[in-house]
Design an enzyme around this catalytic site. Structure first.
Site, PDB file in Angstrom:
ATOM      1  N   ARG A 237       0.881  -1.166   0.000  1.00  0.00           N
ATOM      2  CA  ARG A 237       0.000   0.000   0.000  1.00  0.00           C
ATOM      3  C   ARG A 237       0.917   1.214   0.000  1.00  0.00           C
ATOM      4  O   ARG A 237       2.015   1.182   0.578  1.00  0.00           O
ATOM      5  CB  ARG A 237      -0.885   0.034   1.261  1.00  0.00           C
ATOM      6  CG  ARG A 237      -2.005  -0.988   1.280  1.00  0.00           C
ATOM      7  CD  ARG A 237      -3.128  -0.623   0.311  1.00  0.00           C
ATOM      8  NE  ARG A 237      -4.259  -1.544   0.374  1.00  0.00           N
ATOM      9  CZ  ARG A 237      -4.408  -2.615  -0.413  1.00  0.00           C
ATOM     10  NH1 ARG A 237      -3.498  -2.921  -1.317  1.00  0.00           N
ATOM     11  NH2 ARG A 237      -5.480  -3.382  -0.305  1.00  0.00           N
ATOM     12  N   GLU A 266      -4.363   7.677  -4.125  1.00  0.00           N
ATOM     13  CA  GLU A 266      -4.764   7.006  -5.363  1.00  0.00           C
ATOM     14  C   GLU A 266      -6.144   7.484  -5.786  1.00  0.00           C
ATOM     15  O   GLU A 266      -7.027   7.557  -4.938  1.00  0.00           O
ATOM     16  CB  GLU A 266      -4.766   5.490  -5.168  1.00  0.00           C
ATOM     17  CG  GLU A 266      -3.360   4.935  -4.923  1.00  0.00           C
ATOM     18  CD  GLU A 266      -3.313   3.414  -4.751  1.00  0.00           C
ATOM     19  OE1 GLU A 266      -4.362   2.766  -4.876  1.00  0.00           O
ATOM     20  OE2 GLU A 266      -2.225   2.891  -4.502  1.00  0.00           O
ATOM     21  N   HIS A 285      -2.019   0.602  -9.499  1.00  0.00           N
ATOM     22  CA  HIS A 285      -2.557  -0.401  -8.556  1.00  0.00           C
ATOM     23  C   HIS A 285      -3.265  -1.535  -9.310  1.00  0.00           C
ATOM     24  O   HIS A 285      -4.472  -1.721  -9.181  1.00  0.00           O
ATOM     25  CB  HIS A 285      -3.520   0.267  -7.559  1.00  0.00           C
ATOM     26  CG  HIS A 285      -3.767  -0.562  -6.331  1.00  0.00           C
ATOM     27  ND1 HIS A 285      -4.025  -0.017  -5.116  1.00  0.00           N
ATOM     28  CD2 HIS A 285      -3.792  -1.911  -6.129  1.00  0.00           C
ATOM     29  CE1 HIS A 285      -4.219  -0.968  -4.212  1.00  0.00           C
ATOM     30  NE2 HIS A 285      -4.075  -2.146  -4.818  1.00  0.00           N
ATOM     31  N   GLY A 287      -2.070  -4.840  -9.272  1.00  0.00           N
ATOM     32  CA  GLY A 287      -1.540  -6.133  -8.821  1.00  0.00           C
ATOM     33  C   GLY A 287      -2.409  -7.324  -9.199  1.00  0.00           C
ATOM     34  O   GLY A 287      -1.933  -8.287  -9.802  1.00  0.00           O
ATOM     35  N   SER A 288      -3.666  -7.267  -8.861  1.00  0.00           N
ATOM     36  CA  SER A 288      -4.549  -8.431  -9.078  1.00  0.00           C
ATOM     37  C   SER A 288      -5.464  -8.246 -10.286  1.00  0.00           C
ATOM     38  O   SER A 288      -6.400  -9.028 -10.478  1.00  0.00           O
ATOM     39  CB  SER A 288      -5.411  -8.643  -7.831  1.00  0.00           C
ATOM     40  OG  SER A 288      -6.278  -7.519  -7.661  1.00  0.00           O
TER      41      SER A 288
HETATM   42  N1  LIG Z   1      -0.738  -4.060  -5.325  1.00  0.00           N
HETATM   43  C1  LIG Z   1      -1.811  -4.837  -5.260  1.00  0.00           C
HETATM   44  O1  LIG Z   1      -2.656  -4.848  -6.139  1.00  0.00           O
HETATM   45  C2  LIG Z   1      -1.987  -5.720  -4.081  1.00  0.00           C
HETATM   46  C3  LIG Z   1      -1.572  -5.325  -2.844  1.00  0.00           C
HETATM   47  N2  LIG Z   1      -1.693  -6.172  -1.778  1.00  0.00           N
HETATM   48  C4  LIG Z   1      -1.208  -5.719  -0.484  1.00  0.00           C
HETATM   49  O2  LIG Z   1      -0.254  -6.646  -0.002  1.00  0.00           O
HETATM   50  C5  LIG Z   1      -0.572  -7.027   1.309  1.00  0.00           C
HETATM   51  C6  LIG Z   1      -0.084  -8.444   1.565  1.00  0.00           C
HETATM   52  O3  LIG Z   1      -0.897  -9.366   0.874  1.00  0.00           O
HETATM   53  P1  LIG Z   1      -0.780 -10.933   1.194  1.00  0.00           P
HETATM   54  O4  LIG Z   1       0.595 -11.412   0.927  1.00  0.00           O
HETATM   55  O5  LIG Z   1      -1.892 -11.609   0.508  1.00  0.00           O
HETATM   56  O6  LIG Z   1      -1.048 -10.924   2.757  1.00  0.00           O
HETATM   57  P2  LIG Z   1      -0.550 -11.939   3.870  1.00  0.00           P
HETATM   58  O7  LIG Z   1      -1.324 -11.628   5.075  1.00  0.00           O
HETATM   59  O8  LIG Z   1      -0.550 -13.323   3.329  1.00  0.00           O
HETATM   60  O9  LIG Z   1       0.977 -11.523   4.079  1.00  0.00           O
HETATM   61  C7  LIG Z   1       1.394 -10.381   4.700  1.00  0.00           C
HETATM   62  C8  LIG Z   1       2.730 -10.666   5.365  1.00  0.00           C
HETATM   63  O10 LIG Z   1       3.234  -9.463   5.928  1.00  0.00           O
HETATM   64  C9  LIG Z   1       3.735  -9.741   7.208  1.00  0.00           C
HETATM   65  N3  LIG Z   1       3.729  -8.562   8.076  1.00  0.00           N
HETATM   66  C10 LIG Z   1       2.685  -7.993   8.717  1.00  0.00           C
HETATM   67  N4  LIG Z   1       3.107  -6.955   9.462  1.00  0.00           N
HETATM   68  C11 LIG Z   1       4.435  -6.854   9.266  1.00  0.00           C
HETATM   69  C12 LIG Z   1       5.424  -5.990   9.768  1.00  0.00           C
HETATM   70  N5  LIG Z   1       5.113  -5.030  10.643  1.00  0.00           N
HETATM   71  N6  LIG Z   1       6.703  -6.171   9.343  1.00  0.00           N
HETATM   72  C13 LIG Z   1       7.013  -7.156   8.493  1.00  0.00           C
HETATM   73  N7  LIG Z   1       6.115  -8.029   7.995  1.00  0.00           N
HETATM   74  C14 LIG Z   1       4.837  -7.882   8.381  1.00  0.00           C
HETATM   75  C15 LIG Z   1       2.818 -10.835   7.753  1.00  0.00           C
HETATM   76  O11 LIG Z   1       3.409 -11.538   8.802  1.00  0.00           O
HETATM   77  C16 LIG Z   1       2.620 -11.672   6.493  1.00  0.00           C
HETATM   78  O12 LIG Z   1       3.637 -12.651   6.377  1.00  0.00           O
HETATM   79  C17 LIG Z   1      -2.091  -6.821   1.432  1.00  0.00           C
HETATM   80  O13 LIG Z   1      -2.473  -6.592   2.756  1.00  0.00           O
HETATM   81  C18 LIG Z   1      -2.336  -5.628   0.545  1.00  0.00           C
HETATM   82  O14 LIG Z   1      -2.184  -4.441   1.290  1.00  0.00           O
HETATM   83  C19 LIG Z   1      -2.212  -7.426  -1.905  1.00  0.00           C
HETATM   84  C20 LIG Z   1      -2.675  -7.845  -3.118  1.00  0.00           C
HETATM   85  C21 LIG Z   1      -2.654  -7.007  -4.296  1.00  0.00           C
HETATM   86  O1  LIG Z   2      -6.425  -7.308  -2.771  1.00  0.00           O
HETATM   87  C1  LIG Z   2      -5.842  -6.237  -2.502  1.00  0.00           C
HETATM   88  O2  LIG Z   2      -5.517  -5.925  -1.353  1.00  0.00           O
HETATM   89  C2  LIG Z   2      -5.523  -5.288  -3.574  1.00  0.00           C
HETATM   90  O3  LIG Z   2      -4.800  -4.353  -3.391  1.00  0.00           O
HETATM   91  C3  LIG Z   2      -6.104  -5.476  -4.900  1.00  0.00           C
HETATM   92  O4  LIG Z   2      -6.027  -6.735  -5.334  1.00  0.00           O
END
Ligand SMILES: NC(=O)C1=CN([C@@H]2O[C@H](COP(=O)(O)OP(=O)(O)OC[C@H]3O[C@@H](n4cnc5c(N)ncnc54)[C@H](O)[C@@H]3O)[C@@H](O)[C@H]2O)C=CC1
Ligand SMILES: O=C(O)C(=O)CO
Length: 325
Positions: A237, A266, A285, A287-288
């Site tokens: 983010r 954004e 943005h 990603g997905s």
């Molecule tokens: N650019 C895009 O379109 C997308 C962005 N995202 C963002 O990416 C994030 C992560 O997605 P996922 O991998 O599916 O989530 P997830 O929950 O599987 O992984 C997040 C990881 O970050 C770690 N984490 C949490 N707090 C932390 C900290 N303070 N320091 C270091 N590591 C920490 C967690 O332990 C976990 O391993 C989402 O919450 C979202 O904000 C996700 C999907 C698409």
């Molecule tokens: O799933 C999310 O968190 C995104 O940012 C968009 O896929």
């Protein structure tokens, strides 16, 4: 009487049909200012909300006294005030895992595009500037066999590690709240402190959720710790990065470049200095954002919603939601 569901984002007809089998659906393709007052009116007797990005806080929840469940069609849930939801016994869900490979493809593509300066050189060709064999001033840097540092080795981070390890023979460092044995074994990933990761990585990829702990996680000190030859990639983010510190680090050539899929604001303002830097590759943005994955996310959101309204435990209850530790 059927439960009343407000869908506030453009949704495939298949998803709406699935919800309509058991619920009444009030559908807003987008919450633009013309329809927002109608949305607020509908909230008064709504049982459920489905969509993504809407700020669901105490003020909004005060207008929705019957709400039982809020379902995000995204994995990130920084738009939800979890303590306000819990206070009101409202459950919340998200859509993890179904998007991991798609997001990892985007983020790895962004990394490659930044390292090999693809958008810049695409413009160079299209502008008719390619008149002779390229000189060193247009060369990029290698990705293969370099070191990738992943901050936040979760679902997406792990899918990025897979691409880096098996596709590009990279060494992987990671930092997070806990050790990930599977990633250590499968991708030969090494756990280290944030400082060590920043100092040793050729590419630093930020993939944490946005939380009070990760807001501004990458700031002046962190960019200073990175190698001058390193590239920073943000797929998490925008607010996990102090954008001013990033701009200053790029201007001072403390790092080589950045690839950004997300921004503090954004859509990003055209006046944002990051947009006029050649060594910064930007994406809106996405990603997905493939048709297949967005459909999977929407359907998973709908399945969570229908399960929750039936009184079952939805498959993707968010940590911090009522009933989850
Ligand atoms: N650019 C895009 O379109 C997308 C962005 N995202 C963002 O990416 C994030 C992560 O997605 P996922 O991998 O599916 O989530 P997830 O929950 O599987 O992984 C997040 C990881 O970050 C770690 N984490 C949490 N707090 C932390 C900290 N303070 N320091 C270091 N590591 C920490 C967690 O332990 C976990 O391993 C989402 O919450 C979202 O904000 C996700 C999907 C698409
Ligand atoms: O799933 C999310 O968190 C995104 O940012 C968009 O896929």
């Amino acid at each position: 009487m059927k439960s009343k569901v407000i869908v506030y984002k453009k949704m495939d007809e298949k998803v709406l049909e699935f919800i309509r089998e058991t619920c009444e659906v009030i559908y807003f393709e987008k919450l633009h200012s013309d329809v927002y007052p109608i949305f607020l009116e509908e909230l008064k007797d709504a049982d459920a909300l489905l969509g993504s990005g809407l700020k669901v806080d105490g003020d909004l929840l005060d207008r929705a006294p019957h709400l039982k469940i809020v379902c995000n069609t995204s994995v990130g849930y920084d738009n939800l005030d979890m303590s306000e939801l819990s206070k009101r016994n409202i459950i919340a869900t998200n859509t993890p895992d179904v998007l991991n490979d798609t997001v990892a493809d985007t983020i790895f593509g962004l990394l490659l595009a930044t390292a090999r300066r693809m958008p810049e050189l695409d413009q160079f060709v299209k502008n008719g500037e390619w008149k002779e064999t390229l000189k060193e001033e247009h060369f990029g840097v290698d990705v293969h066999h370099k070191t990738l540092g992943i901050i936040g080795m979760g679902g997406v981070g792990s899918a990025i590690a897979k691409r880096a390890r098996f596709g590009f023979d990279m060494d992987i460092l990671y930092h997070g709240r806990s050790r990930k044995e599977e990633e250590e074994q499968t991708y030969n990933a090494t756990y280290c402190s944030l400082e060590e990761l920043l100092q040793k990585s050729d590419f630093v990829c930020l993939m944490t959720p946005l939380t009070p702990q990760t807001e501004g996680l990458m700031g002046k000190r962190e960019f200073e710790l990175m190698k001058q030859s390193a590239i920073f990639i943000n797929g998490s983010r925008g607010k996990t990065v102090d954008e001013e510190a990033l701009i200053n680090a790029l201007r001072a050539e403390e790092i080589l470049g950045a690839g950004l899929d997300v921004f503090a604001q954004e859509p990003v303002s055209p006046a944002n200095p990051l947009l006029s830097m050649k060594n910064v590759v930007t994406l809106p943005h996405i990603g997905s954002a493939t048709a297949e994955t967005r459909l999977k996310m929407a359907m998973l959101g709908a399945e969570n919603l229908v399960a929750g309204l039936k009184g079952e435990t939805p498959p993707n209850l968010i940590k911090g939601s009522i009933g989850v530790k």
